[in-house]
Structures are given as structure tokens and as C-alpha cells.
Design a protein around this motif. Structure first.
Motif, PDB file in Angstrom:
ATOM      1  N   ARG A  53       0.832  -1.211   0.000  1.00  6.98           N
ATOM      2  CA  ARG A  53       0.000   0.000   0.000  1.00  6.98           C
ATOM      3  C   ARG A  53       0.861   1.252   0.000  1.00  6.98           C
ATOM      4  NH1 ARG A  53      -2.717  -3.535   3.546  1.00  6.98           N
ATOM      5  NH2 ARG A  53      -4.561  -4.329   2.523  1.00  6.98           N
ATOM      6  N   PHE A  79      -3.956  -9.011  -7.351  1.00  6.34           N
ATOM      7  CA  PHE A  79      -4.350  -8.864  -5.939  1.00  6.34           C
ATOM      8  C   PHE A  79      -4.921 -10.192  -5.457  1.00  6.34           C
ATOM      9  CE2 PHE A  79      -4.117  -4.603  -7.460  1.00  6.34           C
ATOM     10  CZ  PHE A  79      -3.796  -3.823  -6.367  1.00  6.34           C
ATOM     11  N   ARG A  80      -4.242 -10.776  -4.489  1.00  4.07           N
ATOM     12  CA  ARG A  80      -4.710 -12.071  -3.978  1.00  4.07           C
ATOM     13  C   ARG A  80      -5.018 -11.957  -2.493  1.00  4.07           C
ATOM     14  NH1 ARG A  80      -0.142 -13.229  -6.991  1.00  4.07           N
ATOM     15  NH2 ARG A  80      -0.552 -14.405  -8.896  1.00  4.07           N
ATOM     16  N   PRO A  81      -5.947 -12.785  -2.017  1.00  2.00           N
ATOM     17  CA  PRO A  81      -6.116 -12.859  -0.561  1.00  2.00           C
ATOM     18  C   PRO A  81      -4.861 -13.508   0.045  1.00  2.00           C
ATOM     19  CG  PRO A  81      -7.949 -13.905  -1.761  1.00  2.00           C
ATOM     20  CD  PRO A  81      -6.865 -13.668  -2.742  1.00  2.00           C
ATOM     21  N   PRO A  82      -4.539 -13.274   1.282  1.00  2.00           N
ATOM     22  CA  PRO A  82      -5.204 -12.354   2.200  1.00  2.00           C
ATOM     23  C   PRO A  82      -4.728 -10.912   2.013  1.00  2.00           C
ATOM     24  CG  PRO A  82      -3.440 -13.497   3.341  1.00  2.00           C
ATOM     25  CD  PRO A  82      -3.437 -14.011   1.931  1.00  2.00           C
ATOM     26  N   THR A  83      -5.604  -9.964   2.319  1.00  2.00           N
ATOM     27  CA  THR A  83      -5.274  -8.552   2.162  1.00  2.00           C
ATOM     28  C   THR A  83      -4.288  -8.081   3.223  1.00  2.00           C
ATOM     29  OG1 THR A  83      -7.179  -8.064   3.534  1.00  2.00           O
ATOM     30  CG2 THR A  83      -7.503  -7.913   1.161  1.00  2.00           C
ATOM     31  N   VAL A  84      -4.255  -8.783   4.343  1.00  2.00           N
ATOM     32  CA  VAL A  84      -3.301  -8.445   5.414  1.00  2.00           C
ATOM     33  C   VAL A  84      -2.670  -9.747   5.902  1.00  2.00           C
ATOM     34  CG1 VAL A  84      -4.511  -6.376   6.210  1.00  2.00           C
ATOM     35  CG2 VAL A  84      -5.080  -8.594   7.192  1.00  2.00           C
TER      36      VAL A  84
ATOM     37  N   ALA B  86     -11.591  -8.090   6.644  1.00  2.00           N
ATOM     38  CA  ALA B  86     -11.914  -8.818   5.411  1.00  2.00           C
ATOM     39  C   ALA B  86     -10.602  -9.210   4.747  1.00  2.00           C
ATOM     40  CB  ALA B  86     -12.745  -7.936   4.493  1.00  2.00           C
ATOM     41  N   LEU B  87     -10.365 -10.507   4.645  1.00  3.64           N
ATOM     42  CA  LEU B  87      -9.087 -10.987   4.091  1.00  3.64           C
ATOM     43  C   LEU B  87      -9.154 -11.195   2.587  1.00  3.64           C
ATOM     44  CD1 LEU B  87      -8.133 -13.739   6.692  1.00  3.64           C
ATOM     45  CD2 LEU B  87      -7.198 -11.431   6.525  1.00  3.64           C
ATOM     46  N   GLY B  88     -10.341 -11.516   2.102  1.00  4.89           N
ATOM     47  CA  GLY B  88     -10.417 -11.784   0.672  1.00  4.89           C
ATOM     48  C   GLY B  88     -11.835 -11.973   0.204  1.00  4.89           C
ATOM     49  N   TYR B  90     -13.804 -14.048  -2.924  1.00  9.55           N
ATOM     50  CA  TYR B  90     -13.586 -15.067  -3.941  1.00  9.55           C
ATOM     51  C   TYR B  90     -14.676 -15.020  -4.995  1.00  9.55           C
ATOM     52  CZ  TYR B  90     -10.078 -16.624  -0.685  1.00  9.55           C
ATOM     53  OH  TYR B  90      -8.979 -16.658   0.132  1.00  9.55           O
ATOM     54  N   LEU B  96     -13.983 -13.808   2.983  1.00 14.51           N
ATOM     55  CA  LEU B  96     -13.245 -14.416   4.087  1.00 14.51           C
ATOM     56  C   LEU B  96     -12.898 -13.322   5.092  1.00 14.51           C
ATOM     57  CD1 LEU B  96     -12.130 -17.300   4.575  1.00 14.51           C
ATOM     58  CD2 LEU B  96      -9.918 -16.429   3.815  1.00 14.51           C
ATOM     59  N   LEU B 254      -8.485   2.241  -0.921  1.00 17.49           N
ATOM     60  CA  LEU B 254      -8.175   0.851  -0.559  1.00 17.49           C
ATOM     61  C   LEU B 254      -9.124  -0.067  -1.330  1.00 17.49           C
ATOM     62  CD1 LEU B 254      -7.532   1.090   3.272  1.00 17.49           C
ATOM     63  CD2 LEU B 254      -5.912   0.374   1.515  1.00 17.49           C
ATOM     64  N   GLU B 256      -8.359  -3.455  -2.641  1.00 22.68           N
ATOM     65  CA  GLU B 256      -7.948  -4.852  -2.870  1.00 22.68           C
ATOM     66  C   GLU B 256      -9.134  -5.776  -3.126  1.00 22.68           C
ATOM     67  OE1 GLU B 256      -7.212  -3.101  -0.214  1.00 22.68           O
ATOM     68  OE2 GLU B 256      -5.044  -3.026   0.046  1.00 22.68           O
ATOM     69  N   LEU B 257     -10.191  -5.607  -2.302  1.00 20.27           N
ATOM     70  CA  LEU B 257     -11.337  -6.524  -2.431  1.00 20.27           C
ATOM     71  C   LEU B 257     -12.012  -6.368  -3.795  1.00 20.27           C
ATOM     72  CD1 LEU B 257     -12.839  -6.122   1.140  1.00 20.27           C
ATOM     73  CD2 LEU B 257     -11.588  -8.099   0.274  1.00 20.27           C
ATOM     74  N   TRP B 259     -10.533  -5.420  -6.595  1.00 18.71           N
ATOM     75  CA  TRP B 259      -9.656  -6.094  -7.565  1.00 18.71           C
ATOM     76  C   TRP B 259      -9.899  -7.593  -7.528  1.00 18.71           C
ATOM     77  CZ3 TRP B 259      -6.474  -3.880 -11.155  1.00 18.71           C
ATOM     78  CH2 TRP B 259      -6.041  -2.559 -10.968  1.00 18.71           C
ATOM     79  N   GLN B 260      -9.924  -8.139  -6.307  1.00 20.06           N
ATOM     80  CA  GLN B 260     -10.106  -9.596  -6.171  1.00 20.06           C
ATOM     81  C   GLN B 260     -11.435 -10.047  -6.758  1.00 20.06           C
ATOM     82  OE1 GLN B 260      -9.546 -10.666  -2.061  1.00 20.06           O
ATOM     83  NE2 GLN B 260      -7.481  -9.815  -2.017  1.00 20.06           N
TER      84      GLN B 260
END
Lengths: 99, 358
Positions: A53, A79-84, B86-88, B90, B96, B254, B256-257, B259-260
Motif C-alpha cells: 500500500r 491482488f490475492r487474498p489475504p489482504t493483510v 476482510a481478508l479476501g 472469492y 473471508l 483501498l 484490494e477486495l 480487484w479480487q
């Protein structure tokens, strides 16, 4: 003016998580590594706790400036999980009972 | 696997408003926030908002946060997950989430991404010295935790955040040596800027930071004037004896989610970076995924609350929830948003939004 001995040290940190400097990034770009994905794999930029970031926008700007292209034409990485960062044990424990 | 009608990621101004509006129409909502409190960045905004009464003029961010958070937490339609990240997301529509070191899977019918923004940083020699902070971090330290970041500050960036945080530092008894701004003019509202100038803080436009120095922490900074091509003018350097350098050089969304999830994204500098394409309902190119607030483009809290309201109404409406005055509600919010973004101050935002609204 302070006469502190570190005044002329001149370290430009691009990636705080992995301690990568601007000079290192420029060296790699100059040697032909102009792909963010490759820089990430070689230097681990964007792979630390902040997940890019902080550093990725700065690196993209460097690549764009070197290539003489606008920033929007520089491809980002997937961009892949996990975000953190998350503990392996937390993932290994799985989800809730009914999952 | 938990099922929910609408899942909202982010409990700041956009997310809270979205939750309240969606629940008011009858939808069942799950709100996920990584902090142990709701309100997002509002909780450190001790200054009064201004504008029209609908935009909560003269209220302070911190009281707006409390009011919205109380309403959300007492609403039986809204299930709040705090300290939940929130990690991801799908492609099969499963989210997740980690809460208290446990994994939770949520399958929402609709998703609203209101994740906010992150502070940008700046490259300059010795930018890793302790004492160099983001302005948002300093605002949290001072206004939320009551901790002084140091004694004498150089503020880099004269946008609203830089100027407001400078004033709040003065209120906290911290000296502000100067505010510098690379552009030829300040970006903040004049009402905020004149307060710091009256308090004796110089604002240097066309100036940037050349370097920081210090052995183990910041002991000072050199600033330099820029010419019409943003290049440093040799010989114009000034040394400032400061122990804190505060960077207020913008935020990036922010996303990321998004994009995913495969939302179409576009780089729009006016909105702070890559943002999702969206229609006028704030729905992204992935049906059922909405966005609001800074995640959709860096703006400010009033706009975030209005976008949140729209996203909440639209997500609930797409599930079949309705109200006799639904269209009126939407029109009213849209009119207020247009008002907020009108005039020279909103020019940049309008230009940015024109690039991503389909």
C-alpha cells in the motif's frame, strides 16, 4: 544547521517493510527489470506487512518515468487474498463448524 | 458459512450510512470493521464540519461518528462484526473474514465495499527516520490517544488534512514550524488555512522537502523552493529545526477486495489512484458489488456519507425492498452531492468522476 553526522547519509526508503531503497529499485529498472511482478519477486517489495500500500504507487511511478509512459499503462500485480498478514494457525484452524 | 443480505466492509462514514439506509428499507445487514470501534476516521475529527445543514454543518466528526455508530449498534437489522478484517473475496461470492483469530466465511447477496483510503508517502533522503509520520497517524495520536508526536513539526502538504492537523497540533500545544506545499496554491479550504496563519504558522507554497536529517531520529529538515516546472531552485534551501515531519500528501483508495472480485478498475489521479468503474447507483462492473466513500475515490466525509446512503438504498432496493418515497430519497441525496461537488472546489472531483461513471 545541525552538525549531525548522519545528515549526508541520504537513504531514500521506498519499501519500509522490506527496507528497499530508491537506488536499488532504479538499479533493477536500469538493468531491464521493468515489470512490477518481477521486482516483487526479486526484491520482495509489496510483500511485507503493508502489502504494497505504501511502496507500489512509488515504484509504479519510477517504472513509468523510466519507460516514458503514463502511470495508468504500468500493469499492477495480481491482488490475492489475504489482504493483510494472517497467522497460519488461524487459517489452518479452518472456518466455523458448519463450513 | 454465514448468509446475509447485504455485507458492508468498512464502518466509517460511508459504511455506517449505507448500513442505516439499507436497514431502514428492511434489509438485513452485516457490517464488518477491522477496528474495535465504529466511525472510521471520523472519530479523530475534532473540528466542525461546514456547508449546509443537511451536510451536518457545525457538527464535529467525532459526534457524527458517535451518532451513526450508536444508531447502527442499536439497530436489530444490523449485525456488527468489530475487530474483523476482510481478508479476501472469492469469485464464488464468498468473503473471508478474520475475527478474534478465527476465520469466518460470509456469503452475502450484495456487497458494499467502503474500505476507505490509505495515506500516501513521499520519497526524500532519510525518509525512514523515526519522527516522520503520516498526518492521519499524527491526528490519531493527538486526538484519539492524547499523545504528542514531538515538539516542533514540519507539515508537508497544505490540503485540508495537512492544515487541519496543523491546527489541531497547535491546540495540543505542539509548535508547527511551517506548512509547505509543492503546488502554487494551497489545497485546503480558506477557513482552515486562515486559522493556522492567524496563529502565526507560515505556509510556503511552491516548496518541497529536500531531505530530513538526524542520527537516530528526526533532528531537522531542509526545504527548497520549486520553479514553474516543479524543479528545486538552487540556493533557496531553508533549514528547519524540527523533530517531527508530518506527511500530508494525499490518500489512495483501498481497493484490494474490488480487484479480487474482478471489478473493472481505472487509474484516475483526481480520485487518488485506481478506482472501480461504477454506474449512477454506485454498482461496480460486477453485479451486486457496490462501492462508496474513499474506496470509490478520495473525497471527504460528507460525500462519503451521501455515497454510503445511495449505495445502501440501491443495494436494498435491488433485493426488492422499497419505500413509497424511495426515488425522492435518492433524488435528494443526489442533489446534495451535486451541490457539495459544485464550484471550483469540486472541479477536480467532477473531472475524476466523469472518467469512471458509466
Amino acid at each position: 544547521m545541525s552538525d549531525c553526522r548522519c545528515k549526508d547519509k541520504d537513504v531514500n526508503i521506498v519499501c519500509r517493510c522490506e527496507d528497499i531503497t530508491l537506488e536499488e529499485i532504479r538499479e533493477y529498472i536500469k538493468n531491464g527489470v521493468t515489470d512490477l511482478e518481477q521486482l516483487k519477486r526479486l526484491l520482495r517489495v509489496g510483500m511485507g506487512p503493508c502489502q504494497g500500500r505504501t511502496c507500489i504507487p512509488l515504484i509504479v511511478r519510477e517504472i513509468a518515468a523510466y519507460a516514458g509512459k503514463p502511470v495508468e499503462e504500468i500493469p499492477l500485480t495480481t491482488f490475492r487474498p489475504p489482504t493483510v498478514p494472517v497467522k497460519l494457525g488461524v487459517l489452518a484452524a479452518g472456518g466455523e463448524k458448519d463450513d | 458459512m454465514r448468509q446475509t443480505e447485504i455485507c458492508i466492509i468498512g464502518g466509517g462514514p460511508a459504511g455506517l450510512t449505507a448500513a442505516l439506509k439499507a436497514a431502514a428499507l428492511g434489509a438485513e445487514v452485516t457490517l464488518v470493521d477491522r477496528n474495535d470501534y465504529l466511525g472510521g476516521q471520523l472519530i479523530k475529527q475534532t473540528h466542525r464540519f461546514f456547508g449546509s445543514k443537511e451536510q451536518r454543518a457545525s457538527e464535529r466528526g467525532i459526534s457524527i461518528a458517535k451518532e451513526l455508530a450508536d444508531a447502527v449498534e442499536s439497530n436489530k437489522k444490523i449485525n456488527v462484526l468489530k475487530k474483523a478484517t476482510a481478508l479476501g473475496y472469492y469469485k464464488d461470492g464468498v468473503l473471508l473474514v478474520e475475527q478474534d483469530e478465527k476465520i469466518i466465511k460470509i456469503k452475502p447477496k450484495k456487497l458494499i465495499v467502503a474500505t476507505g483510503g490509505a495515506e500516501k508517502t513521499l520519497l526524500f533522503p532519510n525518509n525512514d527516520l523515526p519522527g516522520i509520520y503520516g498526518a492521519g497517524a499524527v491526528q490519531t495520536l493527538v486526538n484519539v490517544f492524547g499523545v504528542k508526536p514531538g515538539n516542533k513539526v514540519l507539515m508537508v502538504g497544505a490540503g485540508n488534512i495537512g492544515v487541519i492537523v496543523s491546527y489541531q497540533l497547535l491546540q495540543a500545544g505542539v509548535e508547527v514550524a511551517a506548512i509547505i506545499e509543492a503546488a502554487p496554491q494551497i489545497g485546503s479550504y480558506w477557513v482552515h488555512a486562515s486559522k493556522v496563519v492567524r496563529a502565526g504558522v507560515p505556509i510556503y507554497t511552491r516548496h518541497t522537502i529536500k531531505r530530513a536529517w538526524g542520527d537516530t531520529e528526526v533532528e531537522g529538515a531542509t526545504i527548497v523552493e520549486l520553479d514553474d516546472n516543479w524543479q528545486p531552485i538552487e540556493g533557496s534551501e531553508k533549514d528547519l529545526d524540527v523533530d517531527v515531519i508530518c506527511l500530508s500528501v494525499g490518500l489512495s483508495p483501498l481497493t484490494e477486495l474490488l480487484w479480487q472480485a474482478g471489478c473493472q478498475m481505472k487509474y484516475v489521479p483526481e480520485l487518488g489512484g485506481h478506482v472501480p468503474l461504477r454506474n449512477e447507483n454506485l454498482e461496480t462492473t460486477v453485479p451486486g458489488i457496490y462501492t462508496a466513500g474513499d474506496a470509490a475515490g478520495i473525497e471527504e466525509a460528507s460525500a462519503a456519507m451521501m455515497e454510503g446512503a445511495l449505495a445502501g438504498i440501491n443495494a436494498a432496493h435491488s433485493l426488492g425492498y422499497d419505500a413509497p418515497d424511495l426515488n425522492k430519497q435518492k433524488e435528494k441525496i443526489l442533489m446534495e452531492l451535486t451541490g457539495l461537488r459544485s464550484g471550483p472546489v469540486g472541479e477536480k472531483i467532477r473531472r475524476g468522476l466523469a472518467k469512471v461513471t458509466c
